[in-house]
Design an enzyme around this catalytic site. Structure first.
Site, PDB file in Angstrom:
ATOM      1  N   TYR B 302     -28.754  67.635  -2.782  1.00 22.10           N
ATOM      2  CA  TYR B 302     -29.879  67.215  -3.605  1.00 22.10           C
ATOM      3  C   TYR B 302     -29.372  66.788  -4.973  1.00 22.10           C
ATOM      4  CZ  TYR B 302     -34.785  67.107  -4.923  1.00 22.10           C
ATOM      5  OH  TYR B 302     -36.035  66.700  -5.296  1.00 22.10           O
ATOM      6  N   TYR B 352     -35.700  58.033  -3.931  1.00 19.11           N
ATOM      7  CA  TYR B 352     -36.072  59.378  -4.351  1.00 19.11           C
ATOM      8  C   TYR B 352     -37.209  59.877  -3.487  1.00 19.11           C
ATOM      9  CZ  TYR B 352     -37.374  63.206  -7.540  1.00 19.11           C
ATOM     10  OH  TYR B 352     -37.663  64.428  -8.096  1.00 19.11           O
TER      11      TYR B 352
END
Lengths: 141, 403
Positions: B302, B352
């Site tokens: 992440y 994203y």
């Protein structure tokens, strides 16, 4: 030296009324547990160390050390840009951390561990806001 | 204790695998609601798997900041008699956790074919990416100041993920000597990976100098330290390995999963910016999978900020604590380096979609569908989700085969 922004305004609510009574009188009130004397941040309802609900307000020394800080720069392109703001974390000498901002210091001179002290600023229409500034004459450690 | 794979009592034929992946267009995709993007992602994932939509009997939905993806998605998709339906929220850890719960449902027999979907549409024409994610201090146009403890934070400018993560990064920099050049190295390496990803929003190479020339957002973060903001949707289909083996793509087996939510108080948190929950979810997921860190061939971490990648590399043990800066600056994570990391460009350069970004790229890589950016070998992938301000962690171990 780069000028930095002061705090914005804040209002009291039921939970924070006693704290802002303190800041109005130039005092930074933490909450200390009666059984063991542990210091807690002002919003604590139980002691973070012994879980006691028996907490009472007590003035802190108003000194601590800088843990971390950020320099929030204004958006580019404004004709009259505001100065940067410096949100920060301070570890109070009593132990708890306080999420706040640094004033009266060039951000380029800030270091973790820098001794800092509380000052109270009163933006228009606001309660007195505790913010932090380097202790004068103290080199960073 | 997390059960190791050898100790799992599930019949091996019922162990979970990812059989389908669906991605919508990503980026400034305007005029679509998040619900319609979610619907399209699920339809694409089912088609990718070679399943009829009506074969889906479980649905787990999740939202970004714009909301709008709810249980009504069942009706939007025309799914009847679902055996599992819920909405989940663990911020950046949601995707990994959705796959965990879907896998548990499949392995227990609670459901057979579970679709997990995330969609978000925060971008609007004329609104900056930063505005799409900024949280108001409560003052607003009515000029009444924010109140109470939250108001004090807002008054001090302590608000929003940029500031909070920057405070964490600064602490790491002060403690370990991590530099802005180290942060730049993460951004540069991921952009180089993105060049090979046709789905990536930004594919033109950048240099350390480009990073340093990008404007400050919340110093020590510059613009190129921060993720993109994207509109889009991603879904995966989780089913049994046995069923997956008969479908359109080779199964991506779910070998291990783990979450960690440290929950330390903001009051005093010695780990803030130094150690995250990935230090626990990582070893737990690897142990469940019955593999070691050295067996991992593809790593998808992440990356809401460059710093998140750096601290996660340390927490998973790809380098020692405090040495993340030197590790990324050595070039180890760029294409051609020793670690195949964020091979699609991640959230910094590609798209994203919260935890669906590393998850989707891991599925693509394990399948061997990475095209110009395909890692070799690619049989074992580690996927890391991170949510809140380093608060919520979910790790998955995915593989092309079962050990």
């Amino acid at each position: 030296m780069t000028a930095v922004a002061g705090p914005g305004p804040v209002a009291r609510n039921e939970d924070s009324a006693a704290f802002f009574d303190g800041t109005a009188a130039g005092r930074f009130l933490l909450r200390r547990c009666r059984p063991a004397g542990h210091w807690n941040r002002p919003q604590a309802v139980r002691c973070a160390q012994c879980d006691s609900p028996d907490l009472r307000p007590e003035p802190a020394a108003g000194t601590g050390r800088l843990v971390s800080w950020v320099v929030v720069h204004p958006r580019p392109g404004a004709d009259d840009p505001p100065p940067p703001a410096v949100p920060a974390i301070v570890e109070l000498d009593e132990g708890p951390w306080w999420w706040t901002m640094m004033v009266g210091a060039d951000p380029a001179g800030l270091r973790a561990g820098l001794p800092v002290q509380v000052v109270f600023e009163r933006p228009e229409g606001s309660e007195a806001v505790p913010v932090w500034t380097p202790v004068r004459g103290q080199p960073p450690t | 204790m997390t059960p190791s794979n050898a100790q799992r009592t599930t019949n091996p034929s019922r162990r979970a695998a990812i059989a389908g992946l669906g991605l919508t267009d990503m980026g400034p995709v305007y005029g679509r609601s998040s619900a319609s993007l979610a619907e399209e992602a699920v339809r694409r994932a089912a088609a990718d798997a070679g399943l009829r939509l009506s074969e889906v009997d479980g649905l787990i939905v999740s939202n970004g900041v714009s909301g709008g993806v709810g249980l009504g998605l069942q009706r939007d998709l025309g799914l009847l008699d679902l055996r599992l339906l819920c909405e989940m929220q663990g911020f950046g850890s949601t995707a990994g956790s959705m796959v965990q719960y879907a896998s548990m449902a499949v392995e227990s027999g609670a459901a057979e074919v579970v679709a997990c979907v995330f969609a978000d549409a925060p971008l609007r024409p004329g609104r900056t990416a930063q505005d799409a994610y900024s949280r108001g201090g409560g003052g607003g146009r009515d000029a009444s100041p924010p109140a109470g403890w939250g108001g004090l934070l807002a008054a001090a400018g302590v608000r929003g993920p940029n500031t909070m993560y920057a405070l964490a990064a600064r602490r790491h920099m002060e403690r370990f000597g991590t530099t802005t050049e180290d942060l730049a190295a993460v951004a540069v390496a991921q952009r180089a990976w993105a060049a090979g990803n046709p789905l990536a929003q930004y594919r033109d190479p950048i240099t350390v100098e480009d990073h340093h020339a990008s404007r400050w957002i919340a110093e020590p973060f510059r613009k190129l330290d921060c993720c993109l903001v994207s509109n889009g949707g991603v879904a995966v289909i989780v089913t049994s390995a046995e069923r997956a083996a008969a479908l359109a793509h080779p199964p991506v087996h779910v070998l291990g999963w783990a979450q960690c939510h440290p929950g330390l108080s903001l009051d005093r948190n010695p780990d803030f910016g130094i150690v995250t929950g990935a230090a626990r979810s990582g070893p737990a997921a690897l142990s469940m999978a019955g593999v070691g860190l050295a067996d991992v061939e593809v790593v998808e971490l992440y990356d809401c900020y460059t710093f998140t990648v750096l601290v996660s590399l340390e927490d998973y043990g790809f380098c020692a604590k405090g040495e993340g800066g030197a590790f990324v600056s050595s070039g180890a994570t760029a294409p051609g380096g020793s670690l195949k990391l964020n091979t699609g460009g991640g959230q910094l350069s590609a798209y994203y979609m919260w935890g669906m970004t590393p998850l989707s790229e891991a599925v693509i890589q394990v399948r061997g569908e990475g095209g110009d950016r395909q890692a070799h070998p690619h049989d074992l992938a580690l996927v890391s989700g991170n949510g809140g301000v380093l608060d919520h962690h979910a790790t998955l171990v995915l593989a092309s085969g079962r050990p």
